[in-house]
Design a protein around this motif. Structure first.
Motif: not given
Length: 247
Positions: A223-247
């Motif tokens: 469970m510790a390993v599973l939820f650590t991977h969930a944290f890492l994936d959620l952190r990636r999700c959070n970075e992916d939906r950050a506002v990024t500059p566009g043209v």
């Protein structure tokens, strides 16, 4: 120059489970050591009599030792699992384990306090009404990995988990339910031979306690390993939906 909000990224539940199994497969001996360490705490709790039919027979001294061991060894095992999940720690278990335990000690207090806060808040939600408890559980589900891997204080770790899980609580609920089904299956498979062993004369009861405590330790590691991977994936999700500059 305009700003474009990217579509919300979703937690990959299947990917999280695959990564968890792969992490365990890649570093089996390290996680066996960690599971046995956690199993000692569960064994102490078991031998205190807290799971027996006669609560009046509980030894206060053994119960206190069991609680302390569960907090300390549980915290240490969570730290070891999260750090081994994120990085190369544990590739050489015979060399990594003792130094990893020593390195985990400075962050133990924060991890224990974060765990206690999550348990208390979830419990309060459950006794108020079941659904709020489940909602709190999902919100705080990655607070401990956040505390370990990002060095947050307990309060900051709770807030970090709240922010990371926002928009992904339904996938997290699916992950929790799937994990529960897996654990039920494991419990059924393990309980049959353990039940037979417990009926053996002499050391049957002791054997049952030792093996069941080891199983609980390994479940805790998974469970510790599973939820650590969930944290890492959620952190990636959070970075992916950050506002990024566009043209």
């Amino acid at each position: 120059m305009t700003e474009i909000s990217m579509a919300p990224a979703r937690l990959n539940v299947g990917g999280v489970f695959n990564q968890a199994f792969e992490t365990l497969r890649a570093k089996p001996l390290f996680f066996v050591f960690t599971g046995l360490m956690l199993g000692i705490a569960h064994l102490a709790m078991s031998r205190s009599g807290i799971d027996g039919p006669d609560l009046s027979a509980i030894s206060p001294g053994l119960l206190l030792v069991g609680i302390l061991l569960l907090l300390v060894l549980g915290g240490l095992s969570q730290i070891l699992c999260s750090r081994a999940t994120e990085g190369p720690l544990g590739a050489n278990a015979s060399l990594d384990f003792a130094p990893a335990v020593q390195a985990a000690l400075p962050m133990l207090v924060n991890v224990v306090l974060t765990t206690l806060a999550c348990v208390l808040l979830t419990f309060l939600g459950l006794i108020a009404f079941i659904l709020p408890g489940i909602f709190v559980l999902l919100i705080l589900s990655v607070a401990v990995p956040a505390c370990i891997l990002e060095g947050h204080s307990p309060i900051a770790a709770l807030k970090r988990s709240r922010d990371l899980t926002r928009g992904n609580r339904w996938p997290l609920l699916g992950m929790v339910l799937l994990n529960g089904l897996i654990l039920i299956g494991v419990g059924i498979v393990v309980s049959l031979p353990l039940g037979l062993a417990s009926t053996l004369p002499g050391l049957g009861g002791v054997f049952f306690s030792i093996i069941s405590s080891a199983v609980e330790g390994f479940v805790g590691v998974f469970m510790a390993v599973l939820f650590t991977h969930a944290f890492l994936d959620l952190r990636r999700c959070n970075e992916d939906r950050a506002v990024t500059p566009g043209v």
